[in-house]
Design a protein around this motif. Structure first.
Motif, short mmCIF file in Angstrom:
data_model
loop_
_atom_site.label_atom_id
_atom_site.label_comp_id
_atom_site.label_asym_id
_atom_site.label_seq_id
_atom_site.Cartn_x
_atom_site.Cartn_y
_atom_site.Cartn_z
N LYS A 198 52.22 27.63 10.02
CA LYS A 198 51.46 26.72 10.06
C LYS A 198 52.25 25.20 9.83
N LEU A 199 53.01 25.26 8.88
CA LEU A 199 53.85 24.02 8.33
C LEU A 199 54.57 23.59 9.85
N MET A 200 55.43 24.46 10.39
CA MET A 200 56.09 24.33 11.43
C MET A 200 55.38 23.67 12.68
N ARG A 201 54.03 24.13 12.83
CA ARG A 201 53.25 23.88 14.15
C ARG A 201 52.73 22.62 13.67
N GLU A 202 52.11 22.19 12.58
CA GLU A 202 51.21 20.99 12.36
C GLU A 202 51.53 19.97 11.57
N GLU A 203 52.46 20.18 10.72
CA GLU A 203 53.17 19.05 9.63
C GLU A 203 53.78 18.11 10.72
N LYS A 204 53.47 16.70 10.33
CA LYS A 204 54.02 15.75 11.17
C LYS A 204 55.45 15.77 11.14
N ILE A 205 56.26 15.53 12.53
CA ILE A 205 57.66 15.87 12.42
C ILE A 205 58.53 15.01 11.45
N PHE A 206 58.17 13.94 11.38
CA PHE A 206 59.19 13.09 10.44
C PHE A 206 58.76 13.61 9.02
N LYS A 207 57.85 13.73 8.47
CA LYS A 207 57.62 14.47 7.19
C LYS A 207 58.41 15.73 7.15
N LEU A 208 58.21 16.75 8.22
CA LEU A 208 58.98 18.01 8.26
C LEU A 208 60.56 17.68 8.25
N PHE A 209 60.84 16.48 9.02
CA PHE A 209 62.36 16.39 9.09
C PHE A 209 62.99 15.85 7.72
N LEU A 210 62.07 15.17 6.84
CA LEU A 210 62.59 14.78 5.61
C LEU A 210 62.28 15.94 4.74
N ARG A 211 61.62 16.79 4.71
CA ARG A 211 61.38 17.91 3.87
C ARG A 211 62.65 18.85 4.18
N PHE A 212 63.04 19.16 5.36
CA PHE A 212 64.11 20.18 5.44
C PHE A 212 65.60 19.28 5.37
N SER A 213 65.63 17.98 5.70
CA SER A 213 66.71 17.46 6.14
C SER A 213 67.38 16.87 4.70
N ILE A 214 66.37 16.10 3.98
CA ILE A 214 67.05 15.63 2.62
C ILE A 214 67.77 16.64 1.74
N PRO A 215 67.10 17.77 1.59
CA PRO A 215 67.97 18.76 0.74
C PRO A 215 69.05 19.08 1.42
#
Length: 472
Positions: free
Chosen positions: A6-23
């Motif tokens: 659900k997160l992969m399909r619905e979360e805003k891409i930029f927020k998802l990018f930050l969530r995965f990329s920052i770590p």
């Protein structure tokens, strides 16, 4: 699995990018400190620091190949797993995981045995002369002892990211980097072990990362399970893994070949200390490029999952976010290096010859840095969507097809400056070609999206007709 999908399909891409990329970015920056910390401590060993760091410079291209096998089976497994999870095929993903783990362990053992048998020939091939050979051999021998732990830990970390657990992947690199940083001064200076102390600190840190990644999978925290019956060689799965992992692996091998030619040219036109200057430059370049590689790691599961789920709009959006972010980081890095190159080089080595050559070299070496982020992100994009051949060609374009001839030709006319200039020329041409290929792929993606919408529309209409027929 349901929440992640659900997160992969619905979360805003930029927020998802930050969530995965920052770590991932933080982890990659910390990971880059692995080698940088070694070089800082080694470069400042009294009396022999300049020669010692040149010896480590010889070993650096060899480690590219060692890491390449972790990428071949780790990144290859991770990209395939992301796509399978996007298709909601968990069992297939676990089969890929098992085969990838088997190959990581086998590669780790094979590299260690081969490296120890041919240690002398390897360091000679990579440009070690009589003044630095002893440092290169001492460091590489110990690194090979712990190679299996490093290969498995690196590969498993890519699978952790494929699950979407970027924080755990970051912690893996933090565990290793902090351990290495703490042990370096203790073993190098406290126990007076010199170059050998730096190598032991590195492999102990790699073992700590190995324990951390294994504990994640065996304690039930992971989405995927490492099932005993799946840990085996499977020709079809290994070929699938290698088809995607071949691109980053080839980049590492190409980097190693470039390293051989670079070391030989540097030795010819600048002496053994020029190899040390290149090691210092490479440390700085790595530090600035690691955020881009972190972005790639963050984007890979997002792009792979949504491509597998045929959500092409989100695939394009993720790519655009990556391209803009990478370009911004590269521009900042370019400005820092051009304005204050001596700050970075002085931090790595206090040897006056290394500092002089390093400051002159790094400014030219990174001339095209503002555009290279596009090339790195784009090559990774093709890898993430499973188009391994294009990814491979684009990766080879910069590292082999362009750079190797330039390294062979330019120094004949411009000496040491010709070596430094070869890199930005290759960067510029490779980025221009990559941009053309990417634009063509975006057109294909738009066509696939329209086709999928038509198929969905027909399917919906068919379902409606069936329901109406049933009700009558």
């Amino acid at each position: 699995m349901g929440d992640r999908a659900k997160l992969m399909r619905e979360e805003k891409i930029f927020k998802l990018f930050l969530r995965f990329s920052i770590p991932a970015i933080l982890g990659m920056i910390v990971q880059s400190l692995y080698n940088i910390v070694d070089r800082i401590f080694i470069g400042n060993i009294p009396l022999v620091g300049g020669l010692a760091i040149s010896g480590i410079g010889v070993v650096l291209p060899i480690t590219f190949i060692i890491m390449g096998f972790g990428m071949l089976f780790g990144i290859g497994s991770g990209a395939n797993i992301s796509i399978k999870l996007g298709q909601n095929k968990k069992d297939d993903a676990e089969r890929i995981f098992g085969a990838g783990f088997f190959m990581l362990a086998a590669a780790g053992v094979a590299i260690t045995v081969f490296g120890l048998i041919f240690l002398e020939q390897i360091v000679n091939l990579y440009g070690a002369d009589d003044t630095i050979r002893v440092y290169a051999k001492d460091y590489l021998r110990i690194i090979l002892y712990g190679n299996i732990f490093n290969t498995i830990a690196f590969g498993l970390n890519n699978i952790i990211r494929a699950e979407g657990n970027a924080k755990i992947a970051m912690y893996t690199m933090l565990v290793g980097a902090i351990t290495n940083t703490v042990l370096d001064p203790i073993l190098i200076y406290g126990f007076n072990m010199g170059v050998s102390g730096a190598a032991w600190a590195t492999i102990i840190a790699q073992f700590a990362s190995f324990v951390w990644t294994m504990s994640y999978f065996v304690t039930g925290k992971s989405i995927l399970k490492l099932k005993k019956e799946y840990i085996r060689y499977s020709n079809s799965l290994v070929l699938k893994i290698m088809s995607i992992g071949a691109s980053p692996f080839a980049m590492q091998v190409a980097g190693s070949v470039v390293g051989i030619l670079m070391n030989q040219s540097l030795s010819t036109y600048g002496g053994s200390l020029a190899i040390g200057a290149y090691a210092a430059i490479n440390s700085v370049v790595t530090l600035f490029f690691m955020p881009i590689f972190g972005m790639n790691q963050g984007l890979q599961p997002i792009i792979g999952f949504n491509y597998g789920a045929k959500n092409f709009r989100r695939v394009r959006e993720a790519l655009n976010v990556g391209l803009i972010s990478a370009t911004a980081v590269c521009v900042v890095g370019f400005l820092f290096v051009q304005i204050m190159p001596e700050v970075f080089i002085n931090f790595i080595s206090k040897d006056p010859e290394i500092r002089t050559m390093g400051v002159e070299g790094i400014k030219r070496f990174m001339l095209m840095m503002p555009v290279i982020g596009t090339q790195i992100i784009s090559a990774n994009f093709f890898q993430a969507i499973g188009k391994a051949q294009k990814s491979f060609i684009l990766s080879m374009l910069r590292q082999v097809i362009l750079l190797i001839p330039l390294i062979l030709i330019l120094p004949n006319f411009f000496g040491l400056m010709g070596i430094w200039t070869a890199v930005p020329i290759a960067d510029f041409i490779a980025t221009a070609v990559t941009a053309v290929v990417l634009i063509a792929e975006m057109k294909n993606l738009h066509r696939d999206e329209l086709q999928y919408r038509e198929e969905r529309k027909d399917q919906i209409e068919e379902n409606v007709e069936k329901k109406l027929g049933a009700s009558l």
